[in-house]
Design a protein around this motif. Structure first.
Motif, PDB file in Angstrom:
ATOM      1  N   VAL A  80      31.910  48.114  29.152  1.00 37.78           N
ATOM      2  CA  VAL A  80      31.752  46.758  29.693  1.00 37.78           C
ATOM      3  C   VAL A  80      32.432  45.777  28.738  1.00 37.78           C
ATOM      4  O   VAL A  80      32.320  45.903  27.516  1.00 37.78           O
ATOM      5  N   ALA A  81      33.141  44.812  29.317  1.00 37.75           N
ATOM      6  CA  ALA A  81      33.819  43.801  28.499  1.00 37.75           C
ATOM      7  C   ALA A  81      33.693  42.440  29.175  1.00 37.75           C
ATOM      8  O   ALA A  81      33.494  42.347  30.387  1.00 37.75           O
ATOM      9  N   VAL A  82      33.788  41.384  28.360  1.00 42.21           N
ATOM     10  CA  VAL A  82      33.752  40.005  28.862  1.00 42.21           C
ATOM     11  C   VAL A  82      35.157  39.414  28.742  1.00 42.21           C
ATOM     12  O   VAL A  82      35.786  39.503  27.680  1.00 42.21           O
ATOM     13  N   VAL A  83      35.627  38.828  29.829  1.00 41.88           N
ATOM     14  CA  VAL A  83      36.944  38.198  29.849  1.00 41.88           C
ATOM     15  C   VAL A  83      36.780  36.796  30.424  1.00 41.88           C
ATOM     16  O   VAL A  83      36.113  36.602  31.444  1.00 41.88           O
ATOM     17  N   LEU A  84      37.406  35.810  29.768  1.00 43.41           N
ATOM     18  CA  LEU A  84      37.374  34.439  30.269  1.00 43.41           C
ATOM     19  C   LEU A  84      38.611  34.155  31.103  1.00 43.41           C
ATOM     20  O   LEU A  84      39.699  34.671  30.822  1.00 43.41           O
ATOM     21  N   ASP A  85      38.440  33.336  32.125  1.00 43.12           N
ATOM     22  CA  ASP A  85      39.576  32.991  32.980  1.00 43.12           C
ATOM     23  C   ASP A  85      40.517  32.021  32.269  1.00 43.12           C
ATOM     24  O   ASP A  85      41.721  32.016  32.521  1.00 43.12           O
ATOM     25  N   ALA A  86      39.969  31.212  31.369  1.00 43.98           N
ATOM     26  CA  ALA A  86      40.797  30.252  30.631  1.00 43.98           C
ATOM     27  C   ALA A  86      41.523  30.951  29.489  1.00 43.98           C
ATOM     28  O   ALA A  86      41.141  32.045  29.047  1.00 43.98           O
ATOM     29  N   ASN A  87      42.591  30.306  29.026  1.00 45.30           N
ATOM     30  CA  ASN A  87      43.341  30.877  27.897  1.00 45.30           C
ATOM     31  C   ASN A  87      42.836  30.331  26.560  1.00 45.30           C
ATOM     32  O   ASN A  87      43.547  30.327  25.563  1.00 45.30           O
ATOM     33  N   THR A  88      41.605  29.862  26.557  1.00 42.89           N
ATOM     34  CA  THR A  88      40.986  29.354  25.340  1.00 42.89           C
ATOM     35  C   THR A  88      39.506  29.706  25.354  1.00 42.89           C
ATOM     36  O   THR A  88      38.935  30.002  26.407  1.00 42.89           O
TER      37      THR A  88
END
Length: 207
Positions: A80-88
């Protein structure tokens, strides 16, 4: 020449008639017995000529399960991993954060994994590792969604978090967490992601 009375002659005739009938009866009985005996012998000979299979075929059809049974993905086979939609990873106190939780089958075989809301959680912790928000506290349906994942397949869960800290309110009307450093952790079952750091600041960050 001896003299026979009419009574003697009648007795003699009756005896001859009885003897003849008895002989006919015995002859007929013997013929019937021999016929039955010969028929029985023929039946036995015919029966010995028939081939009886040693394993008779049952009339009940055999049911074959052609569908392959897919095992469940274990927690050890799930990443499981967390990814943000923003590039910051830095946001102001008015920003909504689009969070993606990815669930990957890391095994060498296909398997089933529940990726429904009942097994998923996205939680936010402050710098003291105190939980300030969880997706499980929002009024979402506790659903089960079994997905068949091939090796390397990735399932993605998307959630928008407005930065609120009130468990009873999931919209913008809830109180926002204070400015500071936080971490986001996603879990699916007992499989958890590494913490992803984010920062809420009082000023609008520059990209």
């Amino acid at each position: 020449m001896s003299y026979r009375s009419p009574q003697d002659i009648a007795k003699y005739r009756r005896r001859r008639t009885f003897t003849a009938l008895l002989a006919i009866f015995l002859l007929a009985f013997s013929y019937i017995g021999v016929s039955k005996f010969w028929a029985a012998v023929q039946d036995r000979i015919s029966a010995s000529d028939k081939v009886v299979p040693s394993n008779p075929i049952s009339s009940t059809p055999t049911v074959k399960h052609t569908a392959e049974e897919v095992p469940a993905c274990t927690d050890e086979e799930t990443a499981v991993a967390v990814v943000l939609d923003a590039n910051t990873n830095e946001f102001d106190l008015k920003s909504n954060i689009l969070i993606h939780a990815t669930i990957t089958n890391t095994s060498s075989h296909k398997c089933l994994r529940d990726i429904g809301s009942k097994s998923n959680e996205i939680a936010v912790f402050d710098s003291n590792n105190k939980q300030v928000w969880s997706s499980d506290t929002c009024p979402v349906k506790q659903e089960i969604n079994l997905a068949e994942l091939q090796p390397g397949d990735i399932a993605r869960i998307t959630l928008t978090w407005g930065g609120n800290s009130d468990p009873s309110k999931c919209g913008k009307t809830a109180n926002h967490v204070p400015a500071g450093e936080y971490t986001i952790v996603a879990s699916n079952g007992k499989a958890k992601s590494e913490p992803l750091p984010i920062i809420f600041s009082t000023t609008t960050p520059t990209n």
